[in-house]
Write an enzyme that holds these catalytic residues in place. Structure first.
Site, short mmCIF file in Angstrom:
data_model
loop_
_atom_site.label_atom_id
_atom_site.label_comp_id
_atom_site.label_asym_id
_atom_site.label_seq_id
_atom_site.Cartn_x
_atom_site.Cartn_y
_atom_site.Cartn_z
N ASP A 260 34.78 38.27 45.74
CA ASP A 260 33.75 38.39 44.72
C ASP A 260 33.81 37.12 43.88
O ASP A 260 34.84 36.44 43.82
CB ASP A 260 33.97 39.64 43.87
N TRP A 261 32.70 36.80 43.22
CA TRP A 261 32.59 35.51 42.54
C TRP A 261 33.56 35.45 41.36
O TRP A 261 33.42 36.19 40.39
CB TRP A 261 31.15 35.30 42.09
#
Length: 728
Positions: A260-261
């Site tokens: 995930d970012w």
């Protein structure tokens, strides 16, 4: 000199070692991966493992290997953003169809519609030259305040898995990889970046992993997104136990794990913990300060240094590079990837069909619905959601649409000048990480105006619920409590006192309290319906469409009834960055049913404009062996005057077990379409796997010999037929 160069070129082309298998679209993918890997430098392999922009990761330009283009989903392709910032690129050709939320899809209980959803949305991703869709999501709805529940598929792992698999198969058949999220235990947005989840081994295997596992094993998932939170005190984006041991080794996942970012924190743990592509880490792109460039990612320069020093094996790098190459050859360099289309008539049709079957009719006192236009002269629509664009906001799922039909516009198109409107309340702007401060005087005035108009109306249609604002249904925040915000409860109650002919239609991805439920005639819960929202709602209210949705989550009477709230702050949101899932396997209906807590509306519940009668279920035998199966059949008849669809649900319970088990658990379902008066026979197959629980003693699945009970239900609490059998 020219002759020498010609001889050299001819020799190189004739050398079998240099035959470009990796560029041959007809060669087996594993041969292409192996060949490409053999040609790459160490640095080129490392480059595959981290971002080169906000939403792309590099290929190998020297070898003609393309980059991977990613975009947020799962309800549509996100608006194009700039290469190195979060700002909108301001394209004029990136407006798309917003499809219904995944909670709405789950509420259809229709596997074919899931396939249609995946096919249609992936065509839009392909048309926008996207290789990876960041979605769908099968995170379990443990807690009714979760800001991202609308992106997931409910509280039951069987339902979530069954509804995700067709979506993924259809999307990937078009050459667009699904990136299933968030893996795993991302059951709350509050403290999501750092909270450590303490959960039993049994709950992990019975509740939180099965939907992900099904998507890997049955849909051949191509990419998986790690979650922000920790498990066993290690971030899930770099968790060896989760990503290597479970996902890759036990389940045989051959795709790429994408962070995930900003979910990557440590080079060593990311490198050895199973992460393959690192996205969004501590950077705003290639700024003047080169220390913030993509080379500073955990899987960039620091990773390469450990490899060159011999501290990390080259096998680790080759495995990561192979997984990324495999993804590239499946997507961006897949000759069968579709060209796709955007905003096509077929896509709007799919949007409508999903929404129509996802709306859940929760109350219909004395068959008040559907509404025939000739019945009423003055219809008042009240509510902020009647005019709000609900594709805006929500965080990463925000969409830029070509058009949206609002509920007010849909009702006006149907009932014409009979419709009047009063907002009744306002909710402010759809801001991320901010909440508009509302003016109490303005709210009071809006309420007063709505009540005055309601006195002169023959019918009130209230359109409210949740929205995509922060602290509603929005990434990075949870709701503050179980009540509807903006004074809606008080407004609905007051409207009902003024005009008893009142229908409530709510939007939102979560359950909520309904202190006014006995004061209204009818209640429709719509989740989020996408671009065709208003028309879809109007078609159901008018009876053009017979509602057939069933709840994928339990609606409790009050917040305190949910299991996670039984244990104070330890249960949610956590204490000292630790959250404890002390309810174990008793999530959702498993808690309400087994602990005898009466819900407001149970899991699997949904009404229709017709009625259905179930016959007596029969089994092919009274006993089954561990390697055998049983066949259960039951007749279902549409006993009303309208055609309709019914979801027949099969639950199994262990009558006597050596361990504590839920009273019953969902094991199958079938959505059947029946004309008025028609009867059809539904058939289910029961296997030994349907009877198993996860043993923490043997660390394996166990089906104990003895008596079991099959429940054929119209909802989790509406049992229509019961039949017992024995496992030998």
């Amino acid at each position: 000199m020219k002759k020498t160069l010609l001889i050299m070129a001819t020799t190189l082309l004739a050398t079998p070692m240099l035959a470009q298998v990796y560029l041959d679209p007809n060669a087996p993918i594993e041969d292409r991966v192996k060949d490409a890997l053999s040609r790459m430098t160490l640095h080129e392999k490392v480059m595959l493992c981290h971002a080169q922009s906000k939403f792309t990761s590099p290929g190998v330009p020297r070898l003609g290997i393309r980059q991977l283009n990613m975009s947020d989903g799962p309800h549509g392709v996100r608006e194009e953003i700039e290469w190195n910032t979060w700002s909108a690129a301001k394209w004029t050709n990136d407006s798309i169809v917003a499809f219904p939320s995944l909670t709405c899809l789950a509420a259809t209980w229709n596997r074919q519609l899931s396939h249609d959803f995946g096919h249609a949305v992936s065509e839009e991703f392909a048309f926008r030259n996207k290789d990876i869709m960041l979605g769908p999501g099968t995170t379990i709805a443990r807690m009714p305040l979760n800001g991202r529940s609308f992106e997931y598929m409910g509280e039951d792992p069987y339902l979530a898995g069954e509804m995700a698999v067709p979506y993924i198969k259809a999307a990937q058949a078009n050459g667009v990889a699904c990136c299933l999220k968030h893996f795993f235990l991302n059951n709350q947005e509050k403290k999501r970046m750092y909270v450590n989840v303490n959960v039993s081994e049994r709950a992990v295997n019975e509740i939180y992993l099965p939907a992900f596992k099904k998507c890997v094993e049955e849909a051949n998932l191509w990419t998986m997104m790690g979650s922000y939170n920790k498990w066993n005190n290690v971030h899930c984006c770099e968790n060896d136990s989760l990503l290597n041991k479970i996902l890759k080794q036990q389940w045989g996942f051959d795709g790429a794990v994408i962070s995930d970012w900003g979910g990557t924190h440590n080079t060593w743990e990311a490198a050895t913990g199973g992460l393959d592509i690192e996205m969004g880490t501590d950077t705003n792109g290639k700024t003047e300060d080169r220390s913030l460039g993509y080379n500073t990612y955990r899987l960039a320069d620091a990773f390469e240094a450990l490899l060159r020093e011999g501290k990390i094996s080259m096998d680790v790098l080759d495995d990561k590079a192979s997984r990324v190459l495999r993804t590239i050859f499946r997507t961006s360099m897949n000759p069968k990837k579709v060209i796709g289309s955007q905003c096509s008539e077929a896509h709007y049709d799919a949007c409508s069909r999903i929404g129509e079957e996802g709306i859940v009719l929760l109350r219909n006192s004395n068959n008040f619905l559907p509404i025939v236009a000739s019945q009423y002269k003055r219809i008042l629509v009240v509510g902020d959601n009647a005019t709000r664009n609900m594709t805006m906001g929500g965080g990463s799922s925000e969409l830029k649409t070509k058009f949206d039909i609002s509920p007010l516009d849909g009702l006006r198109a149907l009932y014409g000048d009979k419709i009047d409107f009063a907002p009744g309340y306002y909710a402010g702007r759809a801001l991320y990480n901010k909440v508009d401060k509302l003016d109490p005087k303005k709210l009071a005035k809006m309420k007063e105006e709505a009540l005055a108009k309601a006195k002169d109306a023959d019918l009130v249609i209230f359109v409210g619920g949740l929205n995509k604002n922060t602290n509603q249904d929005c990434e990075d925040s949870d709701r503050d409590n179980y009540d509807l915000s903006y004074g809606q409860n008080e407004l609905i109650s007051a409207l009902a006192q003024v005009q008893p002919n009142i229908i409530v239609a709510t939007f939102g991805g979560n359950p909520y309290a309904m202190p006014w439920i006995n004061d209204i005639k009818a209640l429709l819960h719509c989740w989020y319906l996408g671009s065709m929202s208003g028309k879809t709602l109007a078609d159901v209210i008018s009876g053009e469409v017979n509602p057939s949705g069933k709840l994928p989550v339990t609606f409790a009477k009050r917040q305190a009834d949910y299991p996670c709230f039984q244990f104070g702050e330890e249960g949610y949101p956590g204490v000292d960055d630790q959250v404890y899932y002390k309810e174990g396997i008793y999530v959702g209906y498993r808690w309400f049913n087994t602990k005898k807590v009466a819900p407001l509306f149970p899991f699997g519940f949904g009404l229709s404009y017709t009625t259905f009668k179930y016959g007596k279920a029969t089994l092919s035998a009274k006993e089954m062996t561990a390697d055998g199966t049983l066949t259960l059949t039951v007749d279902v008849t549409n006993t009303g005057k309208r055609d309709g669809k019914e979801v027949v649900q099969l639950y199994i319970g262990d009558v006597k077990s050596s361990v504590d088990r839920p009273l019953k658990e969902l094991k199958n379902f079938d959505k059947v379409s029946l004309k008025a008066g028609e009867t059809k026979t539904i058939t289910f197959t029961i296997t030994a796997d349907d009877l198993k629980y996860y043993s923490e003693q043997t660390h394996d699945w166990v089906a104990e010999p003895g008596k079991f009970r099959a429940y054929v239900c119209a909802s989790e609490t509406d049992v229509r037929s019961v039949v017992d059998f024995t496992l030998k």
